[in-house]
Design a protein around this motif. Sequence first.
Motif, PDB file in Angstrom:
ATOM      1  N   HIS A   1       0.894  -1.682   0.432  1.00 29.77           N
ATOM      2  CA  HIS A   1      -0.394  -0.684   0.024  1.00 29.77           C
ATOM      3  C   HIS A   1       0.798   1.077  -0.225  1.00 29.77           C
ATOM      4  O   HIS A   1       0.330   2.303   0.194  1.00 29.77           O
ATOM      5  N   PHE A   2       2.030   1.607  -0.008  1.00 25.30           N
ATOM      6  CA  PHE A   2       2.818   2.528  -0.468  1.00 25.30           C
ATOM      7  C   PHE A   2       3.615   1.881  -1.246  1.00 25.30           C
ATOM      8  O   PHE A   2       4.706   2.888  -1.051  1.00 25.30           O
ATOM      9  N   GLN A   3       2.980   1.316  -2.306  1.00 23.81           N
ATOM     10  CA  GLN A   3       3.830   1.853  -3.511  1.00 23.81           C
ATOM     11  C   GLN A   3       3.297   3.298  -4.705  1.00 23.81           C
ATOM     12  O   GLN A   3       2.116   3.084  -4.601  1.00 23.81           O
ATOM     13  N   SER A   4       4.815   3.381  -5.699  1.00 27.92           N
ATOM     14  CA  SER A   4       4.161   4.232  -6.350  1.00 27.92           C
ATOM     15  C   SER A   4       3.565   3.523  -7.579  1.00 27.92           C
ATOM     16  O   SER A   4       2.263   2.758  -8.101  1.00 27.92           O
ATOM     17  N   TYR A   5       4.931   3.877  -8.774  1.00 25.67           N
ATOM     18  CA  TYR A   5       4.670   2.356  -9.853  1.00 25.67           C
ATOM     19  C   TYR A   5       4.738   0.568  -9.740  1.00 25.67           C
ATOM     20  O   TYR A   5       5.432   0.926  -8.140  1.00 25.67           O
ATOM     21  N   PRO A   6       4.351   0.128 -10.061  1.00 23.66           N
ATOM     22  CA  PRO A   6       3.601  -1.398  -9.418  1.00 23.66           C
ATOM     23  C   PRO A   6       5.590  -1.778  -9.226  1.00 23.66           C
ATOM     24  O   PRO A   6       6.934  -1.921  -9.615  1.00 23.66           O
ATOM     25  N   GLY A   7       5.481  -2.392  -7.596  1.00 23.71           N
ATOM     26  CA  GLY A   7       6.606  -3.140  -7.219  1.00 23.71           C
ATOM     27  C   GLY A   7       7.812  -2.247  -6.095  1.00 23.71           C
ATOM     28  O   GLY A   7       8.602  -2.732  -6.085  1.00 23.71           O
ATOM     29  N   ILE A   8       7.351  -0.993  -6.545  1.00 19.43           N
ATOM     30  CA  ILE A   8       8.111   0.646  -6.120  1.00 19.43           C
ATOM     31  C   ILE A   8       7.799   1.172  -5.440  1.00 19.43           C
ATOM     32  O   ILE A   8       6.169   1.563  -4.498  1.00 19.43           O
ATOM     33  N   LEU A   9       8.177   1.724  -3.828  1.00 18.02           N
ATOM     34  CA  LEU A   9       8.117   2.544  -2.987  1.00 18.02           C
ATOM     35  C   LEU A   9       8.295   3.705  -3.356  1.00 18.02           C
ATOM     36  O   LEU A   9       8.580   3.946  -4.614  1.00 18.02           O
ATOM     37  N   HIS A  10       7.435   4.266  -3.116  1.00 15.09           N
ATOM     38  CA  HIS A  10       6.856   5.862  -3.507  1.00 15.09           C
ATOM     39  C   HIS A  10       8.287   6.413  -2.562  1.00 15.09           C
ATOM     40  O   HIS A  10       8.135   6.702  -1.841  1.00 15.09           O
ATOM     41  N   GLY A  11       8.340   7.670  -3.587  1.00 18.42           N
ATOM     42  CA  GLY A  11       9.700   8.613  -3.043  1.00 18.42           C
ATOM     43  C   GLY A  11       9.107   9.637  -2.580  1.00 18.42           C
ATOM     44  O   GLY A  11      10.420   9.665  -1.740  1.00 18.42           O
ATOM     45  N   GLY A  12       8.089  10.202  -2.214  1.00 17.36           N
ATOM     46  CA  GLY A  12       7.889  10.035  -0.929  1.00 17.36           C
ATOM     47  C   GLY A  12       8.352  10.001   1.051  1.00 17.36           C
ATOM     48  O   GLY A  12       8.102  10.465   1.375  1.00 17.36           O
ATOM     49  N   ILE A  13       7.413   8.735   0.751  1.00 13.58           N
ATOM     50  CA  ILE A  13       8.015   7.495   1.845  1.00 13.58           C
ATOM     51  C   ILE A  13       9.390   7.192   2.053  1.00 13.58           C
ATOM     52  O   ILE A  13      10.334   7.339   2.714  1.00 13.58           O
ATOM     53  N   VAL A  14      10.255   7.156   0.859  1.00 15.73           N
ATOM     54  CA  VAL A  14      11.652   7.096   0.897  1.00 15.73           C
ATOM     55  C   VAL A  14      12.328   8.438   1.486  1.00 15.73           C
ATOM     56  O   VAL A  14      13.133   7.799   2.153  1.00 15.73           O
ATOM     57  N   ALA A  15      11.115   9.730   1.175  1.00 17.35           N
ATOM     58  CA  ALA A  15      12.131  10.718   1.646  1.00 17.35           C
ATOM     59  C   ALA A  15      11.703  10.544   2.992  1.00 17.35           C
ATOM     60  O   ALA A  15      12.699  11.176   3.934  1.00 17.35           O
TER      61      ALA A  15
END
Length: 146
Positions: free
Chosen positions: A34-48
Amino acid sequence: MCFICGVENPVGLKLKIYETEPGVVETLYTPPEHFQSYPGILHGGIVATILDEVSGRAHMGDPAQARFMFTAKLEVKYRKTVPIGKPLRIVGKAGKSKGRMAESWAGIYDENGTLLAEGNTLLVDVPAEMLKDVDHQALGWKVYPD
């Protein structure tokens, strides 16, 4: 209720951050879908957000006399995509400190030790008057047993 470390936040990340040596903190995290952006990828905002929290925690020190800081500046370098559903190791390291300001760094690594993202922060101490009447334990700023 902190979004990153709050154990009572139902939608938070619930990271358990450990000081592995003075000025160095680490945590392990497997991001959910539920924190993904593109399929299989963590959203950049969560990374930051993760980099921001872990880099700042590197300066906290002894929980009984923790140094609370605001982020004044955050520079993120997204080196590779950060996967969801796979274990990550996140490391924060305290940098130079002068007066009320400090520098810090954090990195997110995959299970092979590849650096996926990193952040450099400039931090500023929370003014003492904001903390003088605060019950840190009531805020949840305490050490929890494993």
